[in-house]
Design an enzyme around this catalytic site. Structure first.
Site, PDB file in Angstrom:
ATOM      1  CE  LYS A  27       0.882   1.366   4.400  1.00 20.64           C
ATOM      2  NZ  LYS A  27       1.720   2.514   4.727  1.00 20.64           N
ATOM      3  CB  ALA A 118       1.293  -2.169   4.640  1.00 18.67           C
ATOM      4  N   GLY A 119       4.247  -4.372   4.083  1.00 19.44           N
ATOM      5  CA  GLY A 119       4.558  -5.730   3.635  1.00 19.44           C
ATOM      6  C   GLY A 119       4.147  -6.781   4.663  1.00 19.44           C
ATOM      7  CB  ALA A 122       0.958  -7.587   2.136  1.00 17.31           C
ATOM      8  CG  ASP A 154      -1.046  -0.111   7.641  1.00 19.71           C
ATOM      9  OD1 ASP A 154      -1.845   0.819   7.845  1.00 19.71           O
ATOM     10  OD2 ASP A 154       0.194   0.026   7.679  1.00 19.71           O
TER      11      ASP A 154
HETATM   12  O1  C5P Z   1      -0.759  -1.284  13.915  1.00 17.79           O
HETATM   13  P1  C5P Z   1       0.681  -1.532  13.691  1.00 17.79           P
HETATM   14  O2  C5P Z   1       1.155  -2.775  14.409  1.00 17.79           O
HETATM   15  O3  C5P Z   1       1.098  -1.546  12.269  1.00 17.79           O
HETATM   16  O4  C5P Z   1       1.432  -0.312  14.365  1.00 17.79           O
HETATM   17  C1  C5P Z   1       2.825  -0.337  14.619  1.00 17.79           C
HETATM   18  C2  C5P Z   1       3.171   0.825  15.522  1.00 17.79           C
HETATM   19  O5  C5P Z   1       3.006   2.067  14.820  1.00 17.79           O
HETATM   20  C3  C5P Z   1       2.291   0.953  16.758  1.00 17.79           C
HETATM   21  O6  C5P Z   1       2.781   0.157  17.816  1.00 17.79           O
HETATM   22  C4  C5P Z   1       2.414   2.450  17.057  1.00 17.79           C
HETATM   23  O7  C5P Z   1       3.635   2.737  17.713  1.00 17.79           O
HETATM   24  C5  C5P Z   1       2.488   3.068  15.671  1.00 17.79           C
HETATM   25  N1  C5P Z   1       1.168   3.491  15.180  1.00 17.79           N
HETATM   26  C6  C5P Z   1       0.554   4.601  15.745  1.00 17.79           C
HETATM   27  N2  C5P Z   1      -0.679   4.999  15.301  1.00 17.79           N
HETATM   28  C7  C5P Z   1      -1.295   4.341  14.299  1.00 17.79           C
HETATM   29  C8  C5P Z   1      -0.692   3.204  13.701  1.00 17.79           C
HETATM   30  C9  C5P Z   1       0.545   2.809  14.171  1.00 17.79           C
HETATM   31  O8  C5P Z   1       1.115   5.230  16.647  1.00 17.79           O
HETATM   32  N3  C5P Z   1      -2.495   4.774  13.877  1.00 17.79           N
END
Ligand code: C5P
Length: 319
Positions: A27, A118-119, A122, A154
């Site tokens: 993405k 966002a690998g 995916a 994601d």
């Molecule tokens: O959701 P994901 O695991 O991809 O998020 C990784 C890190 O990115 C989270 O632990 C957070 O530190 C940060 N993040 C955030 N706000 C978001 C998405 C991600 O702070 N909306």
């Protein structure tokens, strides 16, 4: 009528004892405004995602226990334990469906690791769809999207693909109309950036610096509707870009090179460090990709188009 994101997945939901291969796209974030840090450690955000034609593949095969292998781009960087998002996805689906997670997952990566594309998400989305077909668990779309949201912000988008507005922490989706096909050139950096670190750097910058007004979303939505690359090029924006640039100042050279070489628009994708350049046509994308490769401002260059579909079964072994 806008596409119905809650429609049943187009996969065969009968028990499937043969291997199932699913591919899921990378993405880009064409717009990303980051709001306040929430009590749960995430930031509220408003983003426009677009799925592009750079895919990881996950093959799920029957096996006496859960195992995973990874080949391809950046494979040595991908964990093989429960840190692997595809493994977590298989476990989460098995727990929700009340089955044992008996599967071998073979991942072939083309999406750079820690690239802001966002690998990992995916791979998680592909594993959900592949295991659902393999085990015949027949999860409905809403349940699959809920599991996806628990796995990462994601992951729901990697399931749905297309072009979509993401709110909440990115997991709440609504379709966005995008006319035609958009041509992108992706400049992949030597090494990745940690998403939590980039968000932390943004928080630090906001404590230090005067907060800038958020970029308006309307111009981006209108540009996507117009099908007109110049308008879209002007409307690209990402609040995380400044934070990624302060952690990785060399990205400025990459962005400037894309501008000098005539890209129609440019933006760091997500938390970076991949830089996405908009081209005005597929021929222009080929030209720009070659020129960027020659400029020596990144590890590798990829041309891709969007929007493309989310995680889909691509092969099942014939019986
Ligand atoms: O959701 P994901 O695991 O991809 O998020 C990784 C890190 O990115 C989270 O632990 C957070 O530190 C940060 N993040 C955030 N706000 C978001 C998405 C991600 O702070 N909306």
């Amino acid at each position: 009528m806008p596409p119905d994101y809650r429609r049943p997945p187009p996969v065969k939901l009968a028990s499937h004892p043969e291997p199932v291969t699913v591919r899921a796209p990378a993405k880009l974030n064409l717009h990303l405004s980051v709001g306040l840090l929430r009590a749960d450690g995430f930031h509220d955000l408003t983003t426009v995602y677009q799925a592009v034609s750079l895919y990881d593949e996950v093959t799920a095969s029957p096996a006496p226990e859960l195992s995973v292998s990874v080949r391809g781009e950046d494979a040595p960087l991908v964990p093989l334990d429960d840190g692997n998002l595809a493994v977590r996805a298989a476990r989460a689906l098995a727990a929700a469906a009340g089955v044992e997670p008996l599967v071998r997952l073979d991942i072939v990566k083309a999406i750079p690791v820690a690239g802001g594309l966002a690998g990992g998400s995916a791979d998680a989305a592909a594993a959900l769809v592949a295991c659902d077909a393999l085990w015949g668990t027949a999860m409905d779309r809403a349940a699959l999207l809920d599991l996806a949201a628990d796995l990462g912000s994601d992951v729901p988008f990697a399931l749905t693909g297309g072009t979509a507005l993401g709110t909440g922490r990115g997991e709440r989706l609504a379709p966005v109309l995008a006319i035609g096909r958009w041509h992108w050139v992706l400049a992949v950096a030597e090494s990745g950036l940690s998403t939590p670190e980039v968000y932390r750097e943004l928080d630090r910058k906001r404590e230090r610096d005067v907060a800038l007004a958020p970029e308006p979303l309307d111009s981006l939505i209108n540009a996507l509707r117009s099908g007109e690359p110049t308008s879209l090029g002007h409307a690209l924006s990402n609040d995380l870009q400044a934070a990624a640039l302060s952690l990785r100042p060399a990205l400025r050279r990459t962005l400037d090179a894309g501008e000098d070489l005539g890209s129609t628009g440019r933006v760091v994708s997500g938390s970076g460090p991949t830089c996405a350049f908009l081209a005005s046509s597929s021929d222009d994308a080929v030209r720009l990709a070659a020129a960027l490769s020659g400029a020596g401002v990144c590890r590798t260059v990829r041309a891709a188009y969007g929007p493309v579909a989310g995680a889909r079964v691509v092969t099942t072994t014939a019986r």
